[in-house]
Write a protein that holds these residues in place. Structure first.
Motif, PDB file in Angstrom:
ATOM      1  N   UNK A 109       1.023  -0.831   0.075  1.00 15.32           N
ATOM      2  CA  UNK A 109       0.512   0.058  -0.216  1.00 15.32           C
ATOM      3  C   UNK A 109       0.668   1.692   0.314  1.00 15.32           C
ATOM      4  N   UNK A 110       2.195   0.861   0.497  1.00 12.89           N
ATOM      5  CA  UNK A 110       3.311   2.303   1.151  1.00 12.89           C
ATOM      6  C   UNK A 110       3.547   2.648  -0.376  1.00 12.89           C
ATOM      7  N   UNK A 111       3.680   1.461  -1.307  1.00 15.62           N
ATOM      8  CA  UNK A 111       4.744   1.535  -2.394  1.00 15.62           C
ATOM      9  C   UNK A 111       3.086   1.946  -3.563  1.00 15.62           C
ATOM     10  N   UNK A 112       2.353   1.602  -2.898  1.00 12.83           N
ATOM     11  CA  UNK A 112       1.329   2.110  -4.909  1.00 12.83           C
ATOM     12  C   UNK A 112       1.487   3.466  -4.522  1.00 12.83           C
ATOM     13  N   UNK A 113       1.405   4.488  -2.793  1.00 15.25           N
ATOM     14  CA  UNK A 113       1.017   5.420  -3.150  1.00 15.25           C
ATOM     15  C   UNK A 113       2.637   5.906  -3.754  1.00 15.25           C
ATOM     16  N   UNK A 114       3.247   5.531  -3.300  1.00 20.17           N
ATOM     17  CA  UNK A 114       4.769   6.332  -3.527  1.00 20.17           C
ATOM     18  C   UNK A 114       4.317   6.281  -4.803  1.00 20.17           C
ATOM     19  N   UNK A 115       4.218   5.170  -5.737  1.00 19.71           N
ATOM     20  CA  UNK A 115       4.395   4.906  -7.072  1.00 19.71           C
ATOM     21  C   UNK A 115       3.600   5.659  -7.846  1.00 19.71           C
TER      22      UNK A 115
ATOM     23  N   UNK B  85      13.027   2.570  -6.032  1.00 19.43           N
ATOM     24  CA  UNK B  85      14.378   3.171  -6.524  1.00 19.43           C
ATOM     25  C   UNK B  85      14.599   3.497  -7.498  1.00 19.43           C
ATOM     26  N   UNK B  86      14.138   1.842  -8.773  1.00 17.02           N
ATOM     27  CA  UNK B  86      14.653   2.305 -10.287  1.00 17.02           C
ATOM     28  C   UNK B  86      14.404   3.630 -11.089  1.00 17.02           C
ATOM     29  N   UNK B  87      12.502   3.162 -10.775  1.00 16.84           N
ATOM     30  CA  UNK B  87      12.017   4.024 -11.026  1.00 16.84           C
ATOM     31  C   UNK B  87      12.250   5.566 -10.892  1.00 16.84           C
ATOM     32  N   UNK B  88      12.911   6.281  -9.743  1.00 12.65           N
ATOM     33  CA  UNK B  88      13.200   7.339  -9.157  1.00 12.65           C
ATOM     34  C   UNK B  88      14.887   7.251 -10.163  1.00 12.65           C
ATOM     35  N   UNK B  89      14.984   6.534  -9.749  1.00 15.22           N
ATOM     36  CA  UNK B  89      16.605   6.341 -11.132  1.00 15.22           C
ATOM     37  C   UNK B  89      16.830   6.868 -12.696  1.00 15.22           C
TER      38      UNK B  89
ATOM     39  N   UNK C 161     -11.570   2.465 -22.916  1.00 14.30           N
ATOM     40  CA  UNK C 161     -10.793   3.294 -22.224  1.00 14.30           C
ATOM     41  C   UNK C 161     -10.281   2.736 -21.094  1.00 14.30           C
ATOM     42  N   UNK C 162     -10.985   1.883 -20.219  1.00 16.74           N
ATOM     43  CA  UNK C 162     -10.711   1.653 -19.147  1.00 16.74           C
ATOM     44  C   UNK C 162      -8.344   0.491 -19.627  1.00 16.74           C
ATOM     45  N   UNK C 163      -9.143  -0.265 -20.601  1.00 13.05           N
ATOM     46  CA  UNK C 163      -8.234  -1.013 -21.559  1.00 13.05           C
ATOM     47  C   UNK C 163      -6.953   0.208 -21.220  1.00 13.05           C
ATOM     48  N   UNK C 164      -6.891   0.522 -21.934  1.00  8.79           N
ATOM     49  CA  UNK C 164      -6.276   2.098 -21.769  1.00  8.79           C
ATOM     50  C   UNK C 164      -5.801   2.778 -21.356  1.00  8.79           C
ATOM     51  N   UNK C 165      -6.629   3.106 -20.346  1.00 11.60           N
ATOM     52  CA  UNK C 165      -6.258   3.573 -18.787  1.00 11.60           C
ATOM     53  C   UNK C 165      -4.770   2.581 -18.258  1.00 11.60           C
ATOM     54  N   UNK C 166      -5.052   1.305 -17.983  1.00  9.57           N
ATOM     55  CA  UNK C 166      -4.607   0.130 -17.600  1.00  9.57           C
ATOM     56  C   UNK C 166      -3.196   0.123 -18.495  1.00  9.57           C
ATOM     57  N   UNK C 167      -3.372   0.213 -19.989  1.00  9.89           N
ATOM     58  CA  UNK C 167      -2.332   0.156 -20.007  1.00  9.89           C
ATOM     59  C   UNK C 167      -0.714   1.008 -20.167  1.00  9.89           C
TER      60      UNK C 167
ATOM     61  N   UNK D 166       2.692  -0.670 -14.151  1.00  9.65           N
ATOM     62  CA  UNK D 166       3.451  -0.897 -13.361  1.00  9.65           C
ATOM     63  C   UNK D 166       2.583  -0.317 -12.191  1.00  9.65           C
ATOM     64  N   UNK D 167       1.273   0.478 -12.845  1.00 10.49           N
ATOM     65  CA  UNK D 167       0.304   1.601 -11.581  1.00 10.49           C
ATOM     66  C   UNK D 167      -0.842   0.305 -11.432  1.00 10.49           C
ATOM     67  N   UNK D 168      -0.691  -0.765 -12.833  1.00  3.23           N
ATOM     68  CA  UNK D 168      -1.997  -1.554 -12.768  1.00  3.23           C
ATOM     69  C   UNK D 168      -1.559  -2.570 -12.070  1.00  3.23           C
ATOM     70  N   UNK D 169      -0.370  -3.199 -12.091  1.00  7.12           N
ATOM     71  CA  UNK D 169       0.073  -4.218 -11.417  1.00  7.12           C
ATOM     72  C   UNK D 169       0.208  -4.284 -10.359  1.00  7.12           C
ATOM     73  N   UNK D 170       0.721  -3.255  -9.722  1.00  5.72           N
ATOM     74  CA  UNK D 170       0.704  -2.816  -8.362  1.00  5.72           C
ATOM     75  C   UNK D 170      -1.015  -2.464  -7.334  1.00  5.72           C
ATOM     76  N   UNK D 171      -2.102  -2.146  -8.643  1.00  6.85           N
ATOM     77  CA  UNK D 171      -3.252  -2.199  -7.866  1.00  6.85           C
ATOM     78  C   UNK D 171      -3.676  -3.768  -7.817  1.00  6.85           C
ATOM     79  N   UNK D 172      -3.537  -4.799  -8.957  1.00  6.95           N
ATOM     80  CA  UNK D 172      -4.107  -6.108  -8.877  1.00  6.95           C
ATOM     81  C   UNK D 172      -3.204  -6.700  -7.323  1.00  6.95           C
ATOM     82  N   UNK D 173      -1.646  -6.372  -7.331  1.00  5.81           N
ATOM     83  CA  UNK D 173      -1.161  -6.622  -6.131  1.00  5.81           C
ATOM     84  C   UNK D 173      -1.316  -6.859  -4.632  1.00  5.81           C
ATOM     85  N   UNK D 174      -1.682  -5.589  -4.617  1.00  2.00           N
ATOM     86  CA  UNK D 174      -2.628  -5.178  -3.791  1.00  2.00           C
ATOM     87  C   UNK D 174      -4.133  -5.506  -3.236  1.00  2.00           C
TER      88      UNK D 174
END
Lengths: 370, 376
Positions: free
Chosen positions: A262-268, A356-360, B4-10, B14-22
């Motif tokens: 969650x923290x990682x996602x927020x910061x991302x 880190x990778x993203x910022x770098x 539109x949704x797919x476009x946002x996800x693509x 990385x953000x989409x993957x983090x959302x799914x993982x969370x």
């Protein structure tokens, strides 16, 4: 300067930061509640031992617990113990960990067999009725009476016999092991056991240290174990904690992983929005290390605010739990708070490393492209 | 809208993957906790069901194996075996003990039986054959680093571990198995007490019936002819043991599960809120170039739906992996996270909360001036 920028940029996205902190706080609250419930129930198990009035407990050799244990010492041992120097008084209880049926609902209870007039080991605080029992009678925890609807004059089933409720005791309830008091003979019949006690409760003379008395009893009386109340409480709570240590550690680990995500996602999300500003910082000559520092500061702030919110949330939940679910004991210790704080710090650092990778990878030239 | 949704996800994978993982992690936490309760019930039930009996005789007033002390008179066995339809009544006794090694104490329930009642298959080593031998549960072996061929010391008596059995714990207490010869030796040689008459020899009778015999009739005949025992089917004892677990730990587990669900669903809502709010600028741009509000809302909802639909199987898989890891590293706890009802409810909850969380920021976007997004 970089730290100031980190704080200011975080505060500019107040709503998102609040939402993120609340989400992370929710994960921390879960960890706090696991620990608080476990600790509360574990401590509650020891209340009988602490309040029974004994300085020293004498039990079967090789036994060092009441929780999850059984102990049998011959009746003659009581006289032997009474004759040890430094013993002011000794009383015996029979004890069994078994089911008691309250209007069709079974509860796993500590059943304590006492004799009329006995004070050591008997109920110490009464909500209603009396604490002394005659054959065929029982004293039950007031909480259990309220939950089950069996009050004074009602009956509960211990083994194959119905016993009349004559007293409602206080401070004797825990969800996992409520304490009920019956007449010694009733319990002896249930156990098919004559001539035995389970534990001897000993009071020391004034000026006699309980630890010293316990060692003296062990030296002078054969085939018994003697422990001070403090030692027995420590032993029982340690045993109960050990039973749940792995599951609590596991749940803490799972929730910590969730909080990290969650923290990682927020910061991302945050750094994605600040891509241009990060590029400006790099273009201005700030080193990669400075930018990392900014991310670590921001992650730490999110984790710290979440930790504070979680503490407040846990306090609210704990008081709600006490009010609504009277059968569950909740207790948050400073040790648990410190442990979760440690987990929070780890979460902030790991979440920062994720970025880190993203910022770098932010190129200073990006600033000129938009 | 789905494009539109797919476009946002693509757009930001990385953000989409983090959302799914969370969201998958939240689902896994909810299912694992639910699984702890389900696993506890399964473990408790198996204590009675795995004994291999058609009927079980107990002390009158006792109706459990777990958390109960049953003592039967020695003569009861012969009386039960004399009842028509009874093939055999094998004795079994239970003894709660505490094993201590290197300062760590673990309560265990020792089950004593000669033939029926003890495991016939082991994960490691061999079954019981002689005096002084013991089979221990995998969890006890792991907690204390014990293995086949080593000694298990209790109250000064050393049992020889000849086998390790799988999944025989109940109420987070491992089971161990030995035979009657060993029990007698243990009673005499261990530092238990001066007089051993307090210690049980016969606790239960595991009754096997003649082939084709109706159990209810035999049960009634035994209870009528042998007043020293009550008789239950293994299923009834299993129900009672499960109820015992519910009574002891149900309130605690339900409270924790309830909190986990509230927290989990709130986290998902806030998670999606943060994600959608982070897209505020993109949504503002769409609004500025004339996208209808209906399409934007639809796109946001479709994105939430897609994220949850991908996260759900990932969360279920994560919960399964988590349960298997627990089984491997902390075998005392059985976690059964994949009960269909739990999974369905959890996924439905995730959908509802993620949708609500995603729609929240739209109110903010509604008030956004189209020109505002071009100011930065």
């Amino acid at each position: 300067m970089i730290v100031r920028w980190a704080v200011v940029s975080l505060l500019q996205a107040r709503l998102r930061m609040l939402a993120s902190s609340l989400a992370v706080a929710a994960a921390f609250t879960l960890v706090f509640m696991f620990r608080a419930v476990w600790e509360g129930e574990t401590r509650q198990l020891a209340t009988y031992l602490e309040r029974a009035g004994a300085d020293v407990w004498v039990m079967q050799a090789g036994v060092s617990n009441v929780h999850m244990a059984s102990s049998f010492v011959g009746r003659a041992k009581r006289r032997e113990v009474e004759s040890v120097e430094g013993v002011r008084a000794a009383a015996a209880v029979l004890y069994l960990n078994s089911m008691v049926t309250f209007s069709g609902q079974r509860w796993f209870c500590y059943i304590v067999g006492i004799e009329p007039g006995q004070r050591l080991g008997a109920p110490w605080a009464m909500a209603e009725g009396r604490g002394q029992v005659q054959p065929g009678e029982v004293v039950v925890p007031g909480v259990l009476a309220r939950v089950s609807g069996v009050g004074l004059g009602g009956s509960v089933k211990v083994g194959d016999r119905d016993l009349l409720v004559v007293g409602l005791s206080e401070e004797t309830f825990s969800a996992t092991n409520p304490v009920v008091f019956v007449h010694r003979e009733d319990l002896a019949d249930l156990l098919w056991l004559e001539g035995y006690d389970s534990y001897l409760l000993v009071q020391a003379n004034e000026g006699t240290a309980p630890g010293e008395l316990a060692r003296r009893i062990e030296a002078e009386v054969d085939a018994v174990e003697a422990m001070t109340t403090e030692e027995l409480v420590e032993s029982d709570t340690a045993l109960a904690r050990q039973m749940g240590t792995q599951i609590i550690a596991l749940m803490t680990g799972i929730c910590a992983a969730l909080a990290t995500l969650l923290v990682g996602f927020t910061m991302y999300v945050h750094t994605a929005r600040l891509g241009t500003e990060l590029a400006v910082l790099k273009a201005m000559g700030f080193q990669r290390g400075h930018v990392y520092l900014a991310v670590v500061v921001q992650s730490s702030l999110v984790a710290a605010s979440a930790f504070g919110l979680a503490l407040a949330g846990t306090a609210i939940l704990a008081s709600l739990t006490r009010g609504l679910a009277t059968v569950v004991a909740v207790r948050l210790t400073p040790g648990a708070v410190l442990e979760v704080a440690g987990v929070g710090a780890l979460v902030a650092i790991v979440a920062s490393l994720l970025l880190a990778r993203r910022v770098a990878s932010v190129e200073p030239a990006t600033v000129f492209r938009t | 809208m789905s494009r539109l949704a797919l476009g946002w996800l693509r757009l930001d994978a990385s953000r989409s993957v983090l959302s799914v993982a969370g969201i998958a992690a939240v689902l896994a936490v909810m299912l694992l906790l639910q699984g702890v309760k389900a696993g506890l019930a399964t473990q408790l039930r198996s204590v009675a069901l795995d004994r291999g009996a058609d009927l079980i005789a107990v002390q009158p007033g006792v109706s459990n194996i777990v958390g109960a002390r049953s003592v039967l008179p020695q003569l009861a066995r012969g009386e039960v075996e004399a009842v028509a339809g009874v093939l055999a009544a094998e004795p079994m006794t239970t003894l709660p003990l505490i094993h201590e090694r290197d300062g760590r104490r673990t309560p265990l329930l020792l089950l004593i039986a000669d033939t029926t009642g003890v495991p016939r298959a082991v994960e490691e080593g061999r079954v019981l054959e002689g005096e002084g031998e013991i089979l221990i549960d995998r969890s006890l072996a792991r907690i204390h680093g014990l293995s086949v061929g080593e000694q298990l010391e209790i109250a000064g008596y050393s049992f020889l571990i000849v086998g390790v059995v799988e999944a025989t714990a109940a109420l987070w207490t491992p089971l161990a198995f030995t035979n009657y010869d060993t029990l007698i030796e243990f009673y005499f040689e261990a530092d238990l007490a001066d007089d051993l008459s307090a210690f049980p020899l016969l606790g239960y009778l595991l009754i096997r019936l003649d082939e084709g015999t109706e159990s209810s009739g035999v049960r009634e005949a035994i209870e009528a002819g042998v007043p020293a025992v009550d008789v239950y089917g293994p299923e009834q004892i299993a129900d009672n043991d499960e109820r015992l677990g519910r009574t002891m730990l149900g309130a605690v587990l339900d409270l924790l599960i309830g909190i986990a669900w509230v927290v989990g669903l709130t986290v998902v809502g806030l998670f999606m809120f943060t994600a959608a709010e982070g897209r505020r600028r993109d949504i503002g741009v769409l609004k500025a170039i004339g996208f209808p509000a209906r399409m934007i809302v639809g796109g946001v909802l479709a994105e939430a739906l897609m994220v949850v639909l991908v996260a759900a199987p990932a969360g279920v898989a994560l919960a399964r992996v988590g349960a298997e890891l627990v089984g491997r590293f902390a075998p005392l706890y059985l976690i059964e996270p994949l009960r269909p009802v739990s999974v369905t409810l959890a996924v439905a909850g995730l959908l509802a909360f993620s949708t609500a969380g995603s729609v929240g920021p739209l109110a903010i976007v509604r008030g956004l001036e189209p020109t505002e997004v071009f100011r930065r």
